[in-house]
Scaffold this active site. Structure first.
Site, PDB file in Angstrom:
ATOM      1  N   MET A  94       0.825  -1.210   0.000  1.00 33.28           N
ATOM      2  CA  MET A  94       0.000   0.000   0.000  1.00 33.28           C
ATOM      3  C   MET A  94       0.861   1.263   0.000  1.00 33.28           C
ATOM      4  O   MET A  94       0.893   2.025   0.967  1.00 33.28           O
ATOM      5  CB  MET A  94      -0.933   0.001   1.218  1.00 33.28           C
ATOM      6  CG  MET A  94      -1.822  -1.216   1.306  1.00 33.28           C
ATOM      7  SD  MET A  94      -2.807  -1.457  -0.190  1.00 33.28           S
ATOM      8  CE  MET A  94      -3.712  -2.946   0.242  1.00 33.28           C
ATOM      9  N   LEU A  97       4.455   4.092  -5.811  1.00 31.36           N
ATOM     10  CA  LEU A  97       5.877   4.157  -6.166  1.00 31.36           C
ATOM     11  C   LEU A  97       6.133   5.318  -7.122  1.00 31.36           C
ATOM     12  O   LEU A  97       5.271   5.655  -7.942  1.00 31.36           O
ATOM     13  CB  LEU A  97       6.290   2.828  -6.801  1.00 31.36           C
ATOM     14  CG  LEU A  97       6.154   1.634  -5.842  1.00 31.36           C
ATOM     15  CD1 LEU A  97       6.179   0.316  -6.598  1.00 31.36           C
ATOM     16  CD2 LEU A  97       7.234   1.669  -4.770  1.00 31.36           C
ATOM     17  N   ASN A 111       1.912  -6.134 -10.206  1.00 30.70           N
ATOM     18  CA  ASN A 111       1.010  -5.771  -9.111  1.00 30.70           C
ATOM     19  C   ASN A 111      -0.295  -6.547  -9.266  1.00 30.70           C
ATOM     20  O   ASN A 111      -0.743  -6.786 -10.381  1.00 30.70           O
ATOM     21  CB  ASN A 111       0.714  -4.266  -9.183  1.00 30.70           C
ATOM     22  CG  ASN A 111      -0.244  -3.805  -8.097  1.00 30.70           C
ATOM     23  OD1 ASN A 111      -0.077  -4.137  -6.919  1.00 30.70           O
ATOM     24  ND2 ASN A 111      -1.257  -3.046  -8.482  1.00 30.70           N
ATOM     25  N   HIS A 113      -4.285  -6.263  -8.429  1.00 29.44           N
ATOM     26  CA  HIS A 113      -5.308  -5.285  -8.027  1.00 29.44           C
ATOM     27  C   HIS A 113      -6.671  -5.979  -8.006  1.00 29.44           C
ATOM     28  O   HIS A 113      -7.006  -6.703  -8.944  1.00 29.44           O
ATOM     29  CB  HIS A 113      -5.318  -4.097  -8.998  1.00 29.44           C
ATOM     30  CG  HIS A 113      -6.280  -3.050  -8.574  1.00 29.44           C
ATOM     31  ND1 HIS A 113      -6.019  -2.187  -7.523  1.00 29.44           N
ATOM     32  CD2 HIS A 113      -7.527  -2.758  -9.002  1.00 29.44           C
ATOM     33  CE1 HIS A 113      -7.067  -1.404  -7.338  1.00 29.44           C
ATOM     34  NE2 HIS A 113      -7.999  -1.730  -8.230  1.00 29.44           N
TER      35      HIS A 113
HETATM   36  C1  GAR Z   1      -5.435  -7.773  -1.977  1.00 29.33           C
HETATM   37  O1  GAR Z   1      -6.808  -7.881  -2.208  1.00 29.33           O
HETATM   38  C2  GAR Z   1      -4.776  -6.958  -3.076  1.00 29.33           C
HETATM   39  O2  GAR Z   1      -5.331  -7.195  -4.336  1.00 29.33           O
HETATM   40  C3  GAR Z   1      -5.066  -5.568  -2.606  1.00 29.33           C
HETATM   41  O3  GAR Z   1      -4.879  -5.613  -1.218  1.00 29.33           O
HETATM   42  C4  GAR Z   1      -5.161  -6.941  -0.735  1.00 29.33           C
HETATM   43  C5  GAR Z   1      -3.960  -7.429   0.043  1.00 29.33           C
HETATM   44  O4  GAR Z   1      -4.252  -8.640   0.698  1.00 29.33           O
HETATM   45  N1  GAR Z   1      -4.218  -4.629  -3.256  1.00 29.33           N
HETATM   46  C6  GAR Z   1      -4.611  -3.396  -3.613  1.00 29.33           C
HETATM   47  O5  GAR Z   1      -5.708  -2.959  -3.361  1.00 29.33           O
HETATM   48  C7  GAR Z   1      -3.572  -2.591  -4.349  1.00 29.33           C
HETATM   49  N2  GAR Z   1      -4.166  -1.487  -5.028  1.00 29.33           N
HETATM   50  P1  GAR Z   1      -3.114  -9.613   1.219  1.00 29.33           P
HETATM   51  O6  GAR Z   1      -2.164  -8.784   2.088  1.00 29.33           O
HETATM   52  O7  GAR Z   1      -3.858 -10.632   2.039  1.00 29.33           O
HETATM   53  O8  GAR Z   1      -2.431 -10.209   0.020  1.00 29.33           O
END
Ligand code: GAR
Length: 204
Positions: A94, A97, A111, A113
């Site tokens: 989070m 970059l 990445n 998403h």
């Molecule tokens: C996941 O759903 C990922 O896709 C999202 O955060 C979560 C992390 O979960 N990422 C974003 O929203 C990036 N823009 P995790 O720590 O259990 O993998």
């Protein structure tokens, strides 16, 4: 067998996507890459425990230890280069970059998403917020996208994408879990394998 691509996974939270990558390495879905490093910008991230349990080197780098986002990203880039990382995986990282960082690792950063880009993405769309917005909008289909990271948040070339149904009565938490199970945890390891294989191939 050619040397595997050295993979670093960048995390901030629970690390279920990191776990999916670790499991895929064990089951042989990922055979061209090896996770050698996990970096977190949150010292309390449970993802760090997952890495340690699996004998993977960990590092914590805090944005607050640096004067600016550029300084933080420069130090992160230096560290990843020092560790000779071939592929950087943003798995729930989070932190936006800088262009300096993404330019340093062109087509070497991927990445995941939790939506079908270009919907519900870009600055401010992360974690549960993405699913809250999708439900608010009333979409009937959402999903996940794995893409290369460039200087535009969620803007790089798409590698894999999978649609997941939104069901009556979904909460952001329920939708998040379905999208993780049906899309993210499958697509991300496959993308790690695909790009690692390409990196290894280019070397030979
Ligand atoms: C996941 O759903 C990922 O896709 C999202 O955060 C979560 C992390 O979960 N990422 C974003 O929203 C990036 N823009 P995790 O720590 O259990 O993998």
């Amino acid at each position: 067998m050619l040397d595997k691509a050295r993979v670093a996974v960048l995390v901030s939270g629970g690390g279920t996507n990191l776990q999916a990558i670790i499991d895929a390495e064990k089951s042989g879905v990922i055979k061209s890459g090896e996770v050698v490093l996990v970096v977190s910008n949150n010292k309390d991230a449970y993802a760090l425990e997952r890495a340690k349990t699996n004998g993977i080197e960990t590092a914590v780098m805090l944005r607050s230890d640096y004067g600016s986002r550029a300084e933080f990203c420069d130090a992160l880039g230096d560290f990843l280069e020092e560790k000779k990382i071939d592929l950087i995986v943003l798995a729930g990282f989070m932190c936006i970059l800088t262009k300096g960082f993404t330019d340093r690792f062109t087509e070497r950063i991927i990445n995941v998403h939790p939506s079908l880009i270009p919907s519900f993405c870009g600055e401010g769309f992360y974690g549960l917020k993405v699913h809250e917005e999708a439900l608010k909008y009333g979409v009937k289909v959402s999903g996940a996208t794995v893409h290369f990271a460039n200087e535009v948040p969620d803007g790089g070339r798409i590698i894999f994408q999978k649609a997941v149904d939104v069901l009556e009565g979904d909460t952001p938490e329920i939708l998040q879990k379905r999208i993780m199970e049906q899309a993210e945890w499958i697509l991300l390891p496959r993308a790690v394998e695909k790009i690692s294989a390409e990196i290894v191939e280019k070397r030979s």
